[in-house]
Design a protein around this motif. Structure first.
Motif, PDB file in Angstrom:
ATOM      1  N   SER A   1      15.189  12.945  10.048  1.00  0.00           N
ATOM      2  CA  SER A   1      16.355  13.669   9.558  1.00  0.00           C
ATOM      3  C   SER A   1      17.610  13.036  10.131  1.00  0.00           C
ATOM      4  O   SER A   1      17.575  12.358  11.162  1.00  0.00           O
TER       5      SER A   1
ATOM      6  N   ASP B   1      17.055  16.308   5.580  1.00  0.00           N
ATOM      7  CA  ASP B   1      15.707  15.788   5.756  1.00  0.00           C
ATOM      8  C   ASP B   1      15.607  14.448   5.031  1.00  0.00           C
ATOM      9  O   ASP B   1      15.810  14.355   3.819  1.00  0.00           O
TER      10      ASP B   1
ATOM     11  N   THR C   1      22.678  18.751   8.484  1.00  0.00           N
ATOM     12  CA  THR C   1      21.426  18.028   8.700  1.00  0.00           C
ATOM     13  C   THR C   1      20.681  17.872   7.389  1.00  0.00           C
ATOM     14  O   THR C   1      20.564  18.816   6.606  1.00  0.00           O
TER      15      THR C   1
ATOM     16  N   HIS D   1       8.165  11.812   9.881  1.00  0.00           N
ATOM     17  CA  HIS D   1       9.284  12.624   9.404  1.00  0.00           C
ATOM     18  C   HIS D   1      10.564  12.133  10.064  1.00  0.00           C
ATOM     19  O   HIS D   1      10.542  11.528  11.149  1.00  0.00           O
TER      20      HIS D   1
END
Length: 629
Positions: A551, A593, A591, A549
């Motif tokens: 961001s 993702d 922010t 993951h």
């Protein structure tokens, strides 16, 4: 319209990241230079190639400044004429053919363009006139000289003896008479006379303008040129800019060639002497602008001023061969090459290389063009036919997986050479890296077949760098040295940054590491990168192979359009400002993702653009940080 219309005016990561931001010949050339000037040619070639990398072939300019593009193109023409390298003649003609028409405001200039490279900005028009005279000198194609004459005729329409006894107005609104417009006019008209057989008209206009200029009060008692005149026709005493000084020198030198009047030459040399000795324009023998010192910032116009001065001081040095001038030129080129280059091979604003965390040196295509003029001036005439240069290509940033182990960075060492004729050349290659690193060139030599100077012969040697898992954070240097007979040597350098985080302010050297495509975005200092109209900025973030993951957090304001993608070509919109905001009042940390946009190699791209491209207040980014795991 904002900006374009202004003319003067995280946490510790398990993975270890290695980014290679590579210099185009980013260290001084070999100490074994034989003094023939071959290294000067090679340095200028490397710098010219970096400048041309920013040229937009579609719009046929350097985004996004109109007059600055004229000077950049003129500088490339100077480079080609000085060295014999003719690789960029096509780009010169591309600009001529694509940009000679009529354009609405905001396309190529904040002002409407009226055709034939003219606009309400008379000085902008004249810059293009000088560019096309230079193109004529380079190619012999009469269309360029005809265009220069058309532009000069347009400018002469703003000569007005009814105010201050003469002089060309700075703008179509007739608000200001200044040094730049009139220095340009004299140089341009004298150049036309010296190239048009039998001319008397342009000579008369140049001579009249010179007498007006030198009697106007624009030249102060110190022999320095102030910016312009007051409404009462007195010198306004405003800043002595190096380009005004340079243009006055250049105007005098060209008019002297036309008239052989010794008083004109004497005035030009007096201006040159003042320019190279005054503390207003020099610091320890290195040219500086008043906005260059730490704590100050030069705007996009002033970034290019010093190069104009060097262009015309080159004229003085070439003509007189006086050590005062040739020595000054050599000192500027040496200072730039030794102290004023960044890890991408760009040349900066501050020719003595001063920088700090709060006032970093600036590097962009304008500063590149400016400093290139100094490197060109250092090339002797006639230019040496032998030369050898080298660059290390930018490497794709690599992330060491969380499991550890060495990481491989692959570079390409590009070698270029010229010769007097068809002469086979073998260039030997040596590469070195930090202690504990393994750096290997695929071959110890590269075979070249140069045939003159018009198109340098090129060859490539792959270079593999093994970065150990325990490499310390910070910058690490990889050097490649090439050498060949007769007594030629050059060095290229890769600056490899080892870091655990992606976190940077825009407008700083740290930002350059992550830029994949600057397009026409601009930076007006720290925490101030903006992309207006149809321009954008693309960042590339390569992440570890085991990344699950990611961001990005952007400190951003104004009319932003933010997109993400896995390959730098396909995009998905992830943030958009739908209100027309021009004052930064919507600035916030936002922010996004990035997980859905990770590519097969775990790289991800983020592009910032303008959500209202018609008004020129696009996304402005102050800070960027990326988290992943």
């Amino acid at each position: 319209m904002r900006r374009l219309a202004m003319r003067h005016v995280g946490r510790l990561l398990a993975g270890l990241m290695v980014v290679a931001a590579v210099s185009a010949g980013a260290t001084a050339a070999s100490a074994t230079d034989d003094g023939s000037g071959s290294t000067d040619v090679a340095r200028a070639r490397v710098a010219a190639d970096v400048l041309m990398h920013s040229y937009d072939p579609v719009k046929a300019w350097w985004p996004s400044s109109w007059w600055n593009s004229a000077v950049a193109l003129q500088t490339i023409g100077d480079y080609m004429q000085r060295t014999g390298d003719r690789r960029y003649v096509g780009q010169l003609d591309n600009t001529f053919e694509k940009d000679k028409g009529v354009f609405p405001p905001g396309v190529l200039s904040g002002d409407p363009l009226l055709g034939n490279f003219t606009s309400r900005a008379i000085d902008d028009s004249e810059w293009w006139g000088l560019t096309w005279v230079q193109a004529y000198d380079l190619t012999g194609n009469r269309k360029y000289l005809d265009m220069a004459e058309t532009i000069a005729t347009y400018a002469y329409g703003y000569w007005d003896p009814g105010t201050c006894g003469g002089g060309v107005w700075w703008d179509a609104e007739k608000t200001y008479k200044n040094a730049v417009t009139n220095g340009l006019f004299i140089r341009l008209t004298a150049e036309l006379h010296n190239r048009i057989p039998g001319d008397r008209t342009w000579l008369s206009r140049a001579t009249t303008a010179w007498h007006w200029f030198t009697a106007s009060g624009l030249i102060n008692s110190s022999g320095l040129v102030n910016d312009g005149l007051t409404s009462a026709c007195a010198s306004n005493g405003q800043t002595v800019w190096s380009y005004n000084q340079g243009l006055a020198i250049g105007a005098g030198m060209e008019l002297w060639r036309a008239t052989h009047d010794p008083s004109v030459r004497a005035t030009a040399l007096r201006l040159a002497d003042a320019g190279i000795t005054s503390s207003a324009l020099n610091d320890n023998g290195v040219l500086r602008e008043s906005c260059d010192p730490l704590g100050s910032t030069c705007d996009d116009n002033a970034k290019q001023f010093k190069g104009v001065f060097l262009r015309y001081l080159m004229d003085v040095a070439d003509t007189t061969h006086d050590p005062r001038y040739t020595g000054f030129v050599a000192r500027q080129a040496a200072s730039i090459w030794a102290t004023d280059r960044n890890a991408g091979g760009q040349l900066g604003e501050r020719w003595a290389g001063a920088t700090s965390a709060t006032s970093p040196n600036t590097f962009d295509w304008r500063t590149q063009a400016s400093a290139l003029s100094a490197l060109i001036a250092a090339v002797p005439t006639p230019a040496p036919r032998w030369s050898l240069s080298a660059t290390l290509s930018p490497a794709t940033p690599v992330v060491i997986p969380a499991s550890g182990g060495p990481t491989t960075v692959d570079l390409d060492l590009s070698v270029a050479a010229t010769s007097p004729g068809p002469v086979p050349m073998t260039a030997t290659v040596g590469v070195t890296g930090p202690d504990g690193w393994t750096v290997t060139a695929a071959r110890r030599s590269v075979s070249l077949r140069p045939n003159g100077s018009a198109t340098p012969a090129t060859g490539t040697v792959p270079v593999r760098v093994q970065v150990p898992a325990d490499a310390a954070d910070g910058h690490h240097t990889v050097n490649a040295t090439v050498g060949a007979d007769p007594d030629l040597s050059f060095q290229a350098t890769a600056d490899i940054l080892v870091t655990h985080t992606i976190d940077f302010d825009t407008g700083t050297p740290a930002e350059q590491t992550w830029i994949a495509d600057a397009d026409g975005s601009q930076s007006n200092g720290v925490q101030n990168r903006f992309a207006d109209n149809d321009h954008y900025i693309v960042y590339r973030f390569p992440l570890p192979a085991d990344t699950a993951h990611a961001s990005v957090t952007l400190a951003i304001d104004n009319e932003f359009l933010v997109q993400a993608g896995p390959d730098g070509t396909s995009w998905s919109t992830v943030l958009r400002e739908d209100r027309e905001i021009h004052d930064g009042s919507n600035r916030a940390d936002r922010t996004v993702d990035l997980t859905p946009y990770l590519g097969p190699d775990k790289a991800v791209y983020v592009r910032v653009a303008d959500s209202f491209p018609q008004d020129g207040w696009g996304g402005r980014v102050a800070h960027v940080s990326v988290s992943f795991g």
